[in-house]
Design an enzyme around this catalytic site. Structure first.
Site, mmCIF file in Angstrom:
data_model
loop_
_atom_site.group_PDB
_atom_site.id
_atom_site.type_symbol
_atom_site.label_atom_id
_atom_site.label_comp_id
_atom_site.label_asym_id
_atom_site.label_seq_id
_atom_site.Cartn_x
_atom_site.Cartn_y
_atom_site.Cartn_z
ATOM 1 N N ASP A 202 5.126 -5.367 10.127
ATOM 2 C CA ASP A 202 4.927 -3.942 9.857
ATOM 3 C C ASP A 202 4.059 -3.704 8.622
ATOM 4 O O ASP A 202 4.221 -4.387 7.601
ATOM 5 C CB ASP A 202 6.311 -3.317 9.638
ATOM 6 N N GLU A 266 0.363 -5.508 11.941
ATOM 7 C CA GLU A 266 0.050 -4.079 12.073
ATOM 8 C C GLU A 266 -0.824 -3.656 10.910
ATOM 9 O O GLU A 266 -0.354 -3.522 9.786
ATOM 10 C CB GLU A 266 1.315 -3.220 12.091
HETATM 11 C C1 NOJ Z 1 4.649 1.433 10.747
HETATM 12 C C2 NOJ Z 1 5.698 1.700 11.762
HETATM 13 O O1 NOJ Z 1 5.176 1.488 13.036
HETATM 14 C C3 NOJ Z 1 6.171 3.113 11.536
HETATM 15 O O2 NOJ Z 1 6.980 3.557 12.581
HETATM 16 C C4 NOJ Z 1 6.876 3.141 10.212
HETATM 17 O O3 NOJ Z 1 7.258 4.473 9.910
HETATM 18 C C5 NOJ Z 1 5.990 2.627 9.087
HETATM 19 N N1 NOJ Z 1 5.264 1.441 9.452
HETATM 20 C C6 NOJ Z 1 6.802 2.299 7.868
HETATM 21 O O4 NOJ Z 1 7.556 1.139 8.067
#
Ligand code: NOJ
Ligand code: MG
Length: 537
Positions: A202, A266
């Site tokens: 993430d 991500e």
């Molecule tokens: C990316 C995640 O996909 C999202 O849902 C989240 O709110 C943020 N990162 C913070 O972790």
């Protein structure tokens, strides 16, 4: 190369948003036994791996992206035993399990943060990012949280600010402290040892911030209808050079386990910056998520340019990937409409590179309007009315026409759409030309055709708003032609001529209309919003 391809190269990843996939215990929230109960559906659909958004103990300030224990399961989702059962059952069906790893921040209720904020000389004080106030008593700099407001929150007890890229309930961990890195890598080991096949990491581009806390410059293109975080250009808070060593350390942990474990990152970044996330000598992420299909203008020329640019930018040996939707972005069927969503499905599953699809997109689910009293997403609550809230794309999976769409026997945590007609798994299994049948056909074909899963890519044309390209493997050559317009097209002779050796004739293996699988076509005639896969002779 193709013969030695890894599962994460030839396979298709399906994202499960666990709160909304299947509830098994009647609390209106999905859970692990629910996922287990739906594994046969996923196996039948033909995907190869599921990525499950966070299932760890969490106060749910950001629905699991605020982790209070990196090595446990939140009771709403089940137990570690449930988890082990799910892994075993998935593996028995040839389905891999990818978990979400949230290293940038923990929950403010994580014992680490509780200890860190207990005093300036607490043992874990330095595990988070603490700074003194500016001379005027305000926050140390101008950084803005992704969810609006200052990225710094004041701690009364110890008289310092702490940094949070997201909510105040999600304090950023200090990755400059080697103990922090070690503790988080340990969490990876914990799950790898339990049989997990990989991680989606993430918010990786947020892992480090400028050590000198320099201000972010203002963004001249910002207007108040945009997210407040975008009023600054995040040069000091995103994509800092230190991140790459951390990623390589994560990857080394993955590689220290037997089997082909995968690390997916991500990072919402321009293509040029994204490439660094493959790491030096490809020692970083095997799959740095490529989100650009979600933001590129939807026409053949723009998509063709995107594919070319991305293919050309890939480092030698770097494997491509494509994402069409996730739990953070408006659903593809809402962005493009139902007809072009079918073109998007065909594109996703015929491009070169690992596809990731988001639960519900396979039945063409659209964003569900959320009445104000049912808003859950903290982003919508903090910055209301701009359409930033992500609840509309996180509503329960629509399984059947029964109570609560077969998702739960209680009122679901987020509402279902006003009408389910034709928009459930069970109804689409009965409709021969449904979106679900299209996905099923595409997934089956992709599995059967190495040209599609691991073959090469050759651009042919983007004229007339039709995207045509070839996928090939050994002697096998497939032509994909996608009509991005809602009226019929005949490809001009000039383009037909560029179709190598095909003379414009070939057997249609699949039309997105799902109505003429085996007919031959004299020329490239495409109906409105039609996509075809043609076997070249
Ligand atoms: C990316 C995640 O996909 C999202 O849902 C989240 O709110 C943020 N990162 C913070 O972790
Ligand atoms: Mg439940």
């Amino acid at each position: 190369m193709p013969d030695q391809s890894k599962w994460w190269q030839s396979g298709v990843i399906y994202q499960v948003y666990p709160r909304s996939f299947q509830d098994s215990d009647g609390d209106g929230v999905g859970d692990l036994p629910g996922i287990l109960a739906r594994l046969d559906y996923l196996a039948e659909l033909g995907i190869d791996a599921i990525w499950i958004s966070p299932i760890y103990p969490s106060p749910m300030a950001d629905f699991g992206y605020d982790v209070a224990d990196y090595e446990g399961i939140h009771p709403t989702f089940g137990t570690l035993d449930d988890f082990d059962r799910l892994v075993a059952a998935a593996h028995a069906r040839g389905i891999r399990i990818i978990l979400d790893f949230v290293p940038n921040h923990s929950s403010d209720r994580h014992p680490w943060f509780i200890e860190s904020k207990s005093g300036r000389d607490a043992a874990r004080r330095d595990w988070y990012v603490w700074r003194d106030a500016a001379p005027d008593g305000g926050p140390p700099n101008n950084w803005i949280s992704e969810f609006g407001g200052s990225a710094w929150s004041w701690d009364e007890t110890t008289g310092q600010y702490y940094y949070h890229a997201y909510l105040p309930e999600q304090p950023d961990l200090n990755w400059r402290n080697p103990e922090v890195a070690a503790a988080l890598l340990e969490a990876l080991r914990f799950w790898f040892a339990r049989g997990v096949d990989g991680f989606r990491v993430d918010a990786i581009h947020h892992l480090f911030e400028d050590e000198n806390l320099r201000d972010n410059p203002p963004n001249p293109e910002w207007v108040p209808t945009m997210s407040p975080a975008r009023s600054l250009i995040r040069t000091r808070t995103m994509d800092q050079p230190e991140v790459h060593d951390a990623i390589m350390a994560m990857r080394r942990v993955a590689d220290s386990f037997p089997g082909d474990r995968v690390m997916i990152g991500e990072a919402y970044l321009p293509i040029t910056r994204l490439m660094a996330y493959y790491g030096v000598d490809l020692g970083g992420f095997q799959l740095p998520f490529n989100f650009h299909l979600m933001s590129t203008a939807w026409n053949a020329q723009a998509v063709s340019t995107l594919v070319e640019t991305y293919e050309a930018a890939l480092p030698a040996g770097g494997w491509p990937n494509w994402v069409l939707g996730n739990h953070d972005r408006s659903r593809v069927a809402s962005r493009l409409g139902p007809a072009q969503a079918r073109i998007a499905a065909m594109l996703l599953l015929t491009l070169r590179g690992t596809p990731t699809l988001y639960q519900g997109d396979e039945i063409g689910m659209t964003d569900v309007p959320i009445p104000p009293e049912r808003v859950c997403d903290p982003w919508e609550k903090r910055v209301p009315g701009l359409g930033l809230g992500r609840d509309p794309v996180r509503t329960p999976m629509q399984w059947d026409e029964g109570e609560h769409a077969g998702f739960s026997n209680a009122e679901p945590w987020l509402p279902l759409p006003p009408s389910l007609e034709g928009m459930t798994v069970s109804s689409q299994l009965q409709q021969p030309a449904s979106m679900l049948q299209l996905y099923g056909n595409l997934l089956r074909l992709r599995r059967a055709e190495p040209a599609l899963s691991v073959g090469g890519y050759r651009a042919i044309s983007a004229e007339e708003n039709v995207l045509a390209f070839e996928r090939f493997h050994q002697e096998r050559r497939l032509l994909i032609a996608l009509n991005f317009d809602d009226h019929a097209k005949t490809l001009p002779q000039a383009d037909a001529k560029t179709l190598p050796r095909a003379d414009g004739v070939g057997r249609i293996m699949l039309s997105s209309y799902l109505d003429e699988k085996a007919s031959a076509r004299r020329s490239m005639e495409l109906r409105p919003s039609e996509g075809v896969i043609i076997e070249l002779e």
